[in-house]
Write a protein that holds these residues in place. Sequence first.
Motif, mmCIF file in Angstrom:
data_model
loop_
_atom_site.group_PDB
_atom_site.id
_atom_site.type_symbol
_atom_site.label_atom_id
_atom_site.label_comp_id
_atom_site.label_asym_id
_atom_site.label_seq_id
_atom_site.Cartn_x
_atom_site.Cartn_y
_atom_site.Cartn_z
ATOM 1 N N LYS A 4 0.850 -1.185 0.000
ATOM 2 C CA LYS A 4 0.000 0.000 0.000
ATOM 3 C C LYS A 4 0.887 1.235 0.000
ATOM 4 O O LYS A 4 1.818 1.316 0.797
ATOM 5 C CB LYS A 4 -0.892 0.044 1.247
ATOM 6 N N VAL A 5 0.597 2.170 -0.908
ATOM 7 C CA VAL A 5 1.340 3.431 -0.956
ATOM 8 C C VAL A 5 0.376 4.568 -1.268
ATOM 9 O O VAL A 5 -0.697 4.359 -1.838
ATOM 10 C CB VAL A 5 2.471 3.410 -2.021
ATOM 11 N N SER A 6 0.770 5.753 -0.873
ATOM 12 C CA SER A 6 0.067 6.975 -1.264
ATOM 13 C C SER A 6 1.076 7.859 -1.964
ATOM 14 O O SER A 6 2.167 8.086 -1.443
ATOM 15 C CB SER A 6 -0.505 7.706 -0.048
ATOM 16 N N VAL A 7 0.723 8.322 -3.151
ATOM 17 C CA VAL A 7 1.614 9.166 -3.944
ATOM 18 C C VAL A 7 0.832 10.366 -4.454
ATOM 19 O O VAL A 7 -0.401 10.379 -4.419
ATOM 20 C CB VAL A 7 2.231 8.389 -5.136
ATOM 21 N N LEU A 56 -10.314 7.562 -10.589
ATOM 22 C CA LEU A 56 -9.527 8.787 -10.780
ATOM 23 C C LEU A 56 -10.418 10.009 -10.950
ATOM 24 O O LEU A 56 -11.534 9.911 -11.457
ATOM 25 C CB LEU A 56 -8.631 8.634 -12.012
ATOM 26 N N LYS A 57 -9.875 11.165 -10.564
ATOM 27 C CA LYS A 57 -10.621 12.416 -10.707
ATOM 28 C C LYS A 57 -10.696 12.853 -12.162
ATOM 29 O O LYS A 57 -11.627 13.540 -12.559
ATOM 30 C CB LYS A 57 -9.983 13.515 -9.851
ATOM 31 N N ASP A 58 -9.693 12.504 -12.938
ATOM 32 C CA ASP A 58 -9.728 12.806 -14.376
ATOM 33 C C ASP A 58 -9.004 11.700 -15.126
ATOM 34 O O ASP A 58 -8.275 10.924 -14.531
ATOM 35 C CB ASP A 58 -9.102 14.180 -14.676
ATOM 36 N N VAL A 81 -4.710 -4.526 -8.697
ATOM 37 C CA VAL A 81 -4.185 -3.192 -8.437
ATOM 38 C C VAL A 81 -5.371 -2.246 -8.305
ATOM 39 O O VAL A 81 -6.185 -2.141 -9.224
ATOM 40 C CB VAL A 81 -3.247 -2.732 -9.571
ATOM 41 N N ILE A 82 -5.462 -1.597 -7.151
ATOM 42 C CA ILE A 82 -6.514 -0.620 -6.913
ATOM 43 C C ILE A 82 -5.851 0.741 -6.810
ATOM 44 O O ILE A 82 -4.954 0.942 -5.975
ATOM 45 C CB ILE A 82 -7.294 -0.935 -5.619
ATOM 46 N N VAL A 83 -6.273 1.661 -7.665
ATOM 47 C CA VAL A 83 -5.758 3.019 -7.664
ATOM 48 C C VAL A 83 -6.949 3.946 -7.483
ATOM 49 O O VAL A 83 -7.900 3.888 -8.261
ATOM 50 C CB VAL A 83 -5.040 3.349 -8.996
ATOM 51 N N THR A 84 -6.904 4.790 -6.446
ATOM 52 C CA THR A 84 -8.034 5.686 -6.240
ATOM 53 C C THR A 84 -7.597 7.071 -5.778
ATOM 54 O O THR A 84 -6.672 7.204 -4.976
ATOM 55 C CB THR A 84 -9.070 5.096 -5.254
ATOM 56 N N GLN A 85 -8.265 8.047 -6.332
ATOM 57 C CA GLN A 85 -8.150 9.433 -5.901
ATOM 58 C C GLN A 85 -9.482 9.899 -5.320
ATOM 59 O O GLN A 85 -9.572 10.973 -4.776
ATOM 60 C CB GLN A 85 -7.786 10.340 -7.088
ATOM 61 N N ILE A 86 -10.511 9.058 -5.462
ATOM 62 C CA ILE A 86 -11.866 9.448 -5.069
ATOM 63 C C ILE A 86 -12.401 8.609 -3.904
ATOM 64 O O ILE A 86 -13.549 8.774 -3.505
ATOM 65 C CB ILE A 86 -12.827 9.361 -6.273
ATOM 66 N N GLY A 87 -11.596 7.703 -3.377
ATOM 67 C CA GLY A 87 -12.002 6.904 -2.239
ATOM 68 C C GLY A 87 -12.896 5.728 -2.569
ATOM 69 O O GLY A 87 -13.471 5.120 -1.672
ATOM 70 N N SER A 88 -13.038 5.411 -3.853
ATOM 71 C CA SER A 88 -13.841 4.249 -4.243
ATOM 72 C C SER A 88 -13.147 3.529 -5.396
ATOM 73 O O SER A 88 -12.166 4.014 -5.948
ATOM 74 C CB SER A 88 -15.261 4.666 -4.635
ATOM 75 N N ASN A 110 -2.944 15.371 -7.105
ATOM 76 C CA ASN A 110 -3.999 14.631 -6.414
ATOM 77 C C ASN A 110 -3.403 13.501 -5.587
ATOM 78 O O ASN A 110 -2.591 12.713 -6.087
ATOM 79 C CB ASN A 110 -4.988 14.023 -7.420
ATOM 80 N N LYS A 111 -3.822 13.401 -4.310
ATOM 81 C CA LYS A 111 -3.412 12.283 -3.465
ATOM 82 C C LYS A 111 -3.985 11.016 -4.087
ATOM 83 O O LYS A 111 -5.184 10.923 -4.338
ATOM 84 C CB LYS A 111 -3.933 12.452 -2.048
ATOM 85 N N THR A 112 -3.116 10.059 -4.336
ATOM 86 C CA THR A 112 -3.505 8.828 -5.015
ATOM 87 C C THR A 112 -3.093 7.643 -4.168
ATOM 88 O O THR A 112 -1.917 7.459 -3.876
ATOM 89 C CB THR A 112 -2.830 8.763 -6.403
ATOM 90 N N ASP A 113 -4.084 6.866 -3.737
ATOM 91 C CA ASP A 113 -3.819 5.667 -2.950
ATOM 92 C C ASP A 113 -3.741 4.468 -3.879
ATOM 93 O O ASP A 113 -4.596 4.302 -4.758
ATOM 94 C CB ASP A 113 -4.929 5.450 -1.916
ATOM 95 N N ILE A 114 -2.721 3.648 -3.664
ATOM 96 C CA ILE A 114 -2.501 2.465 -4.503
ATOM 97 C C ILE A 114 -2.353 1.247 -3.598
ATOM 98 O O ILE A 114 -1.580 1.275 -2.637
ATOM 99 C CB ILE A 114 -1.240 2.623 -5.374
ATOM 100 N N VAL A 115 -3.093 0.205 -3.921
ATOM 101 C CA VAL A 115 -2.953 -1.083 -3.239
ATOM 102 C C VAL A 115 -2.680 -2.120 -4.324
ATOM 103 O O VAL A 115 -3.423 -2.216 -5.301
ATOM 104 C CB VAL A 115 -4.230 -1.468 -2.453
#
Length: 129
Positions: free
Chosen positions: A19-22, A108-110, A42-49, A27-32
């Motif tokens: 798990k990382v946040s970059v 992602l936000k965009d 691979v889960i990548v989210t900037q929107i919390g879902s 935009n804060k992007t969480d990656i698992v």
Amino acid sequence: MEVNTNPSQTHRFPVPHKKVSVDVKGNKTDIVICSYENHFMVIVTQIGSMGTILHARKEESVSTEPTFSVSVIFGKRDEPLLLACARQLIEHISSSGSSKRLVLSLGLKDHRPETLRGVASAVTENRMW
């Protein structure tokens, strides 16, 4: 079924994961990243879902050039750049010698090219393959 609600009793997630946040384009992007027996999730989210969920795999063939299959499981089907991001990641997984499939979630936000390049770069920098 008993549910443990005591936060002091933590259990280790049984699947190897990272798990990382970059920061991707501000935009804060969480990656698992989870490594299962036959695929990576691979889960990548900037929107919390979860967002759009894609499946990518290397096709088995007798040709010398590998071919890859990418499809949308759930979510936006009219976003070709999401497919391109999944394809780039499965090509990277394959070139590293792994034959595992990829399940990719992009919330992602965009969906601009520079955002998706940043996402692909962050995932490959933190890869588990």
